[in-house]
Structure formats: C-alpha cells, structure tokens
Design an enzyme around this catalytic site. Structure first.
Site, PDB file in Angstrom:
ATOM      1  N   SER A  51       9.119   9.495   3.368  1.00 54.96           N
ATOM      2  CA  SER A  51       7.889   9.755   2.609  1.00 54.96           C
ATOM      3  C   SER A  51       7.083   8.470   2.451  1.00 54.96           C
ATOM      4  O   SER A  51       7.521   7.394   2.862  1.00 54.96           O
ATOM      5  CB  SER A  51       8.195  10.407   1.251  1.00 54.96           C
ATOM      6  OG  SER A  51       8.963   9.566   0.457  1.00 54.96           O
ATOM      7  N   GLY A  52       5.904   8.625   1.854  1.00 55.52           N
ATOM      8  CA  GLY A  52       5.065   7.464   1.534  1.00 55.52           C
ATOM      9  C   GLY A  52       4.762   6.577   2.732  1.00 55.52           C
ATOM     10  O   GLY A  52       4.450   7.055   3.832  1.00 55.52           O
ATOM     11  N   GLU A  76      17.765  11.961   0.990  1.00 53.19           N
ATOM     12  CA  GLU A  76      17.053  13.145   0.522  1.00 53.19           C
ATOM     13  C   GLU A  76      18.022  14.291   0.257  1.00 53.19           C
ATOM     14  O   GLU A  76      19.163  14.246   0.680  1.00 53.19           O
ATOM     15  CB  GLU A  76      16.008  13.564   1.579  1.00 53.19           C
ATOM     16  CG  GLU A  76      14.946  12.501   1.864  1.00 53.19           C
ATOM     17  CD  GLU A  76      14.000  12.266   0.686  1.00 53.19           C
ATOM     18  OE1 GLU A  76      13.969  13.081  -0.254  1.00 53.19           O
ATOM     19  OE2 GLU A  76      13.281  11.241   0.716  1.00 53.19           O
ATOM     20  N   ALA A 142      12.199   2.775  -1.744  1.00 48.48           N
ATOM     21  CA  ALA A 142      11.816   2.735  -3.161  1.00 48.48           C
ATOM     22  C   ALA A 142      12.924   3.470  -3.885  1.00 48.48           C
ATOM     23  O   ALA A 142      13.067   4.681  -3.749  1.00 48.48           O
ATOM     24  CB  ALA A 142      10.480   3.417  -3.385  1.00 48.48           C
ATOM     25  N   TYR A 227       3.467  -4.762  -3.559  1.00 47.24           N
ATOM     26  CA  TYR A 227       2.264  -4.489  -4.337  1.00 47.24           C
ATOM     27  C   TYR A 227       2.003  -5.665  -5.264  1.00 47.24           C
ATOM     28  O   TYR A 227       2.951  -6.248  -5.816  1.00 47.24           O
ATOM     29  CB  TYR A 227       2.419  -3.189  -5.145  1.00 47.24           C
ATOM     30  CG  TYR A 227       1.152  -2.812  -5.875  1.00 47.24           C
ATOM     31  CD1 TYR A 227       0.007  -2.450  -5.169  1.00 47.24           C
ATOM     32  CD2 TYR A 227       1.086  -2.850  -7.266  1.00 47.24           C
ATOM     33  CE1 TYR A 227      -1.181  -2.134  -5.828  1.00 47.24           C
ATOM     34  CE2 TYR A 227      -0.089  -2.526  -7.934  1.00 47.24           C
ATOM     35  CZ  TYR A 227      -1.221  -2.164  -7.207  1.00 47.24           C
ATOM     36  OH  TYR A 227      -2.383  -1.860  -7.858  1.00 47.24           O
ATOM     37  N   TYR A 237       3.121  -4.345 -13.913  1.00 46.49           N
ATOM     38  CA  TYR A 237       3.657  -4.512 -12.559  1.00 46.49           C
ATOM     39  C   TYR A 237       3.980  -5.977 -12.240  1.00 46.49           C
ATOM     40  O   TYR A 237       5.120  -6.427 -12.381  1.00 46.49           O
ATOM     41  CB  TYR A 237       2.705  -3.898 -11.517  1.00 46.49           C
ATOM     42  CG  TYR A 237       3.443  -3.572 -10.240  1.00 46.49           C
ATOM     43  CD1 TYR A 237       3.856  -2.282  -9.950  1.00 46.49           C
ATOM     44  CD2 TYR A 237       3.786  -4.584  -9.341  1.00 46.49           C
ATOM     45  CE1 TYR A 237       4.578  -2.005  -8.800  1.00 46.49           C
ATOM     46  CE2 TYR A 237       4.509  -4.318  -8.194  1.00 46.49           C
ATOM     47  CZ  TYR A 237       4.897  -3.025  -7.932  1.00 46.49           C
ATOM     48  OH  TYR A 237       5.624  -2.751  -6.807  1.00 46.49           O
ATOM     49  N   LEU A 275      -1.225   3.789  -4.328  1.00 46.22           N
ATOM     50  CA  LEU A 275      -1.405   5.158  -3.849  1.00 46.22           C
ATOM     51  C   LEU A 275      -0.441   6.093  -4.558  1.00 46.22           C
ATOM     52  O   LEU A 275       0.616   5.668  -5.029  1.00 46.22           O
ATOM     53  CB  LEU A 275      -1.135   5.210  -2.343  1.00 46.22           C
ATOM     54  CG  LEU A 275      -2.329   4.822  -1.476  1.00 46.22           C
ATOM     55  CD1 LEU A 275      -1.897   4.570  -0.053  1.00 46.22           C
ATOM     56  CD2 LEU A 275      -3.373   5.935  -1.501  1.00 46.22           C
TER      57      LEU A 275
HETATM   58  P1  NAI Z   1       8.462   6.858  -1.517  1.00 47.84           P
HETATM   59  O1  NAI Z   1       9.194   7.280  -2.734  1.00 47.84           O
HETATM   60  O2  NAI Z   1       7.387   7.730  -1.000  1.00 47.84           O
HETATM   61  O3  NAI Z   1       9.510   6.603  -0.313  1.00 47.84           O
HETATM   62  C1  NAI Z   1      10.720   5.947  -0.516  1.00 47.84           C
HETATM   63  C2  NAI Z   1      11.629   6.136   0.656  1.00 47.84           C
HETATM   64  O4  NAI Z   1      12.870   5.446   0.399  1.00 47.84           O
HETATM   65  C3  NAI Z   1      12.019   7.598   0.931  1.00 47.84           C
HETATM   66  O5  NAI Z   1      12.066   7.786   2.339  1.00 47.84           O
HETATM   67  C4  NAI Z   1      13.448   7.699   0.379  1.00 47.84           C
HETATM   68  O6  NAI Z   1      14.255   8.693   1.010  1.00 47.84           O
HETATM   69  C5  NAI Z   1      13.952   6.309   0.700  1.00 47.84           C
HETATM   70  N1  NAI Z   1      15.104   5.907  -0.095  1.00 47.84           N
HETATM   71  C6  NAI Z   1      15.164   5.689  -1.430  1.00 47.84           C
HETATM   72  N2  NAI Z   1      16.416   5.277  -1.773  1.00 47.84           N
HETATM   73  C7  NAI Z   1      17.135   5.224  -0.626  1.00 47.84           C
HETATM   74  C8  NAI Z   1      18.465   4.872  -0.314  1.00 47.84           C
HETATM   75  N3  NAI Z   1      19.318   4.460  -1.243  1.00 47.84           N
HETATM   76  N4  NAI Z   1      18.863   4.952   0.981  1.00 47.84           N
HETATM   77  C9  NAI Z   1      18.007   5.378   1.957  1.00 47.84           C
HETATM   78  N5  NAI Z   1      16.733   5.693   1.713  1.00 47.84           N
HETATM   79  C10 NAI Z   1      16.298   5.628   0.447  1.00 47.84           C
HETATM   80  O7  NAI Z   1       7.927   5.384  -1.834  1.00 47.84           O
HETATM   81  P2  NAI Z   1       6.691   4.511  -1.363  1.00 47.84           P
HETATM   82  O8  NAI Z   1       5.670   4.530  -2.432  1.00 47.84           O
HETATM   83  O9  NAI Z   1       6.307   4.811   0.032  1.00 47.84           O
HETATM   84  O10 NAI Z   1       7.342   3.063  -1.428  1.00 47.84           O
HETATM   85  C11 NAI Z   1       7.842   2.366  -0.299  1.00 47.84           C
HETATM   86  C12 NAI Z   1       7.607   0.879  -0.518  1.00 47.84           C
HETATM   87  O11 NAI Z   1       6.190   0.649  -0.602  1.00 47.84           O
HETATM   88  C13 NAI Z   1       8.205   0.348  -1.828  1.00 47.84           C
HETATM   89  O12 NAI Z   1       8.743  -0.923  -1.608  1.00 47.84           O
HETATM   90  C14 NAI Z   1       6.989   0.262  -2.739  1.00 47.84           C
HETATM   91  O13 NAI Z   1       7.152  -0.721  -3.757  1.00 47.84           O
HETATM   92  C15 NAI Z   1       5.919  -0.151  -1.734  1.00 47.84           C
HETATM   93  N6  NAI Z   1       4.543   0.060  -2.185  1.00 47.84           N
HETATM   94  C16 NAI Z   1       4.125   1.242  -2.709  1.00 47.84           C
HETATM   95  C17 NAI Z   1       2.832   1.391  -3.191  1.00 47.84           C
HETATM   96  C18 NAI Z   1       2.345   2.676  -3.797  1.00 47.84           C
HETATM   97  O14 NAI Z   1       1.299   2.667  -4.469  1.00 47.84           O
HETATM   98  N7  NAI Z   1       3.001   3.786  -3.569  1.00 47.84           N
HETATM   99  C19 NAI Z   1       1.855   0.283  -3.113  1.00 47.84           C
HETATM  100  C20 NAI Z   1       2.380  -0.893  -2.482  1.00 47.84           C
HETATM  101  C21 NAI Z   1       3.686  -1.001  -2.062  1.00 47.84           C
END
Ligand code: NAI
Length: 392
Positions: A51-52, A76, A142, A227, A237, A275
């Site tokens: 995701s994301g 998941e 995340a 971020y 943050y 986002l």
């Molecule tokens: P998200 O929640 O959409 O995706 C997280 C991913 O990590 C998912 O695929 C999930 O299955 C995986 N995951 C979580 N724990 C896990 C584990 N123990 N083993 C394997 N997979 C695992 O999150 P998002 O927002 O895409 O975040 C990803 C990165 O981007 C993070 O480091 C976040 O801090 C960074 N970020 C996010 C922003 C936002 O506004 N959403 C902005 C800037 C950076």
C-alpha cells in the site's frame, strides 16, 4: 457477500476486493500515460509493497517503461470465510495478477520484514527469480511494532511529542467528528523504541544481509521514504518521536551510501509529501493539516497522490542521469510543492480558523475521506456496491 465499509476511528476493519483492484488499475493507467522512466532498474525489491508509497513505486516501475520485475514483502491479513482480507492483501493479489498478464515477474512474500526468516526467503527469491542480484531496494515499511530477536519482546512505537505536551485535533473518519486531544511528551524509553521501529536500523540490516549474500548488483540503489513537513506539523512530527526516528533514517542513508559506493551505487532518504495512507491518518493531529493542505494544493493544481509522487521521483530524481539531485543534507526532496511558502501560509490561515463545526467546509475533508475510503476499495463509481463481491 455484500461488503460495506467498516471503519473504527481512523482504522478500516475491512476492504472491498474489486475496489482494491480498481485502485491498482487506476494507478497502472496513470503510469502508462506518464513520462517514461528511462534507464530504470530491472530487478526491484520493495519492502512494504502492498500500500501507500511502496505499492505506488511497485506499480510505477512494473508498468512504466522500465518494465521492472519485482519482489514485494508485506504484512497483511488474508481473507477468511467470515471476514474480508486487509486492503493490502487484495492489492498484492491484484498487482500480481495484472503484472503477470504483462509478462513481469511479480513475487509476493507475506510476513514480518523485520524477521530473519523473511530476509532469508527474500534472498532465496532473488537467487531464483533475479539471477541472484537486485538493482533497487525500496524500504517503505510503516509499522507500529518490531520484534526484538534477542529478548523475544517487542519494541512499540509511540507517536508523541518530545519535551513538552502538544494539543491538537484529529478527525474521526467513522463519525466525521473532530476530537481535541493533548498528547503528553514521550518518555526516553518511548522515543528509543520508536526509533528502533521506524529508524534506520532495520533498513541497514536489510542492506547488510543483501551485501553478505552477494545479492547487490553493480550500480544498485536503495531508498527509504521520509517526512519532514512544516511548522504546522513539526510539534507532532519532526520535533517528536517520529521525527527523531526519521533523522536516524537520514543518517543511515549516509552510511549505506558509503557501503553501496563499493558497487557504484547509492542510498537516499526520499522526503515525500503528506498524503492519506493507512499509516498517516493514524498520526494524531495530522488530519486537519491534510484537509487544509489538500484544499490548497488542489486549488493550486499542485496536489499529487502517491503514484504521482513516485512517478516524479523516478523520472526526475532517481533515474534521470548520472547524478541524483539532493539537498544540502543529501536528501531527495519531492515535498517541494507542499513546502512552497505560499501554500504553507494559506494552510496556516485555514488551520487558525478551523474547528469542530467548520472543518469540512474550510478544508477538503470530502477529498480526504474519499481517498481513505478508496484506499480500502470503497467509493469507486465503477463498482456497484449493492451487489455481492464476486472476487476470484
Ligand atoms: P502504508 O501503511 O500505506 O504502507 C506500509 C507498508 O508496510 C504496507 O505494505 C505494509 O504491509 C508494510 N508493513 C508494515 N509492517 C510490516 C512488517 N512488519 N513486515 C512487512 N511489511 C510490513 O504506509 P505509507 O504511508 O506508504 O508509509 C511508507 C513510508 O513512507 C513510511 O516510512 C512513512 O513514514 C513514509 N512517508 C509517508 C507519508 C505519508 O503522508 N503517508 C509522507 C512521507 C513519508
């Protein structure tokens, strides 16, 4: 079964399979009509692929011009007879289905990326499907917890300020209500545990494992997402536990860059825009900022989603020539449009006036809520939600 959204607070408890497929398809469509990623990587490992930012990166690289093969790791929940799977589970499934249709290698590995056994499984998959080497490693986890292998216990992250308490509001996405809360400062132990979960240590462990197993190709790059935000988000943050972990991630990028220099490669922390994702709506106090930011950036025509952010990352930063453009701290910045001074000034004035009664009117709450629902496969006009899901 007929599937309706089940949201509790800011957490989606279910997902719609066909809606998740729609979300994947829309991202595929976007990259196909976008500027091609030239000289992109052929063999990509994505940690946090479902995701994301991780999913968007996987789609941009697989379906864009670089036609990358991918191994994706995610954690998941699979569907059962009584309960739908998590959105990420369906995203993995439908990504693979469509990638394979176009002849790409798409390997999904389900499990805890922090664990030794998943690292071993990935190295085995690189051997089997990538002729032993990987060209890009994307670290996009995340998570709220990380197991401590030595004690058998868990480090748990706490999203809190450091040094002083912070009062702010969150918007509950189930009831569309505004709730004020005061977060006490984190203890040193909580800040340390958050750094263990969201800092750079596990990213470094991954790259070390891949170097030790000789799985790093000549020219291999690695990125992790970060971020920074503005004065409006700094108290919760950047100046808080998450910010301390991200600073650690930035420092890790420098040590990994030295290690990958031996392979003529590089490591970069990539700073993205705020986002709506499963992870971000969980951050206390962030939703009012997101609603104000979405309003202003959409009005300006500068709003980008995850897929637009990563497409710009790959085409204008990571694979656009021999030098990767970075700022004075060697960070890749794709948060520039968010941090534009005029944008932040307008966001600030909206936030000053925003309260429990007018948040939906002053900000783009409708857009934020729709994006959240769509992350979980709901609110797509192409899907008839009154019909039972017939997911294959
Ligand atoms: P998200 O929640 O959409 O995706 C997280 C991913 O990590 C998912 O695929 C999930 O299955 C995986 N995951 C979580 N724990 C896990 C584990 N123990 N083993 C394997 N997979 C695992 O999150 P998002 O927002 O895409 O975040 C990803 C990165 O981007 C993070 O480091 C976040 O801090 C960074 N970020 C996010 C922003 C936002 O506004 N959403 C902005 C800037 C950076």
């Amino acid at each position: 079964m007929i599937i309706e959204p089940n949201i509790q607070g800011v957490v989606a408890k279910n997902a719609h399979p066909e809606g998740c497929e729609q979300s994947v398809l829309q991202q595929i469509e976007y990259v196909k009509q976008s500027n091609p990623i030239k000289h992109g990587p052929k063999r990509v490992l994505i940690l946090g692929a479902s995701s994301g930012f991780g999913l968007a990166s996987r789609i941009a690289l697989s379906f864009g011009a670089s036609q990358s093969d991918t191994i994706g790791v995610s954690f998941e929940r699979a569907p059962t007879a009584e309960r739908t799977g998590s959105a990420g589970w369906y995203n993995d499934y439908y990504f693979k289905k469509h990638a394979q249709k176009e002849g790409r290698v798409a390997i999904n590995i389900a499990g805890d990326a922090f664990s030794k056994s998943i690292k071993e499984q990935v190295i085995e998959a690189i051997e089997t499907y990538f002729e032993g080497e990987v060209d890009l490693v994307i670290y996009s986890l995340a998570s709220g917890v990380r197991p401590n292998d030595e004690t058998g216990e868990f480090w748990r992250s706490s999203i809190k300020p450091i040094g002083q308490s912070v009062t702010g509001a969150s918007i509950m996405l189930d009831s569309d209500t505004w709730t004020e809360q005061t977060l006490p400062p984190a203890t040193e132990e909580e800040a340390r545990a958050t750094l263990k979960v969201m800092g750079g240590e596990d990213w470094e462990a991954w790259i070390d494992s891949l170097i030790n197993s000789e799985s790093i190709s000549e020219g291999c790059k690695t990125i992790a997402f970060s971020y920074i935000g503005s004065q409006h988000t700094h108290p919760i943050y950047l100046d808080g536990t998450l910010g301390r972990a991200k600073v650690d991630l930035h420092q890790t990028s420098h040590s990994l860059n030295l290690k990958l220099a031996n392979f003529s490669g590089g490591a970069y922390a990539t700073v993205c825009k705020a986002l709506v994702t499963k992870a971000s709506v969980f951050i206390p106090g962030l939703t009012p900022y997101l609603t104000a930011l979405y309003k202003v950036m959409k009005q300006n025509g500068t709003h980008e989603t995850c897929i637009q952010q990563v497409q710009r990352l790959f085409t204008t930063k990571l694979y656009c020539g021999s030098v990767v453009p970075v700022d004075g701290e060697r960070l890749i910045r794709i948060d520039d449009l968010e941090l534009d001074a005029k944008v932040q000034e307008t966001v600030g004035s909206i936030l000053r006036d925003m309260n429990a009664d007018n948040f939906a009117k002053l900000g783009d709450y409708e857009g934020v809520k729709q994006e959240f629902l769509q992350l979980n496969g709901f609110d797509f006009e192409q899907i008839d939600y009154s019909q039972p899901s017939t997911a294959d």
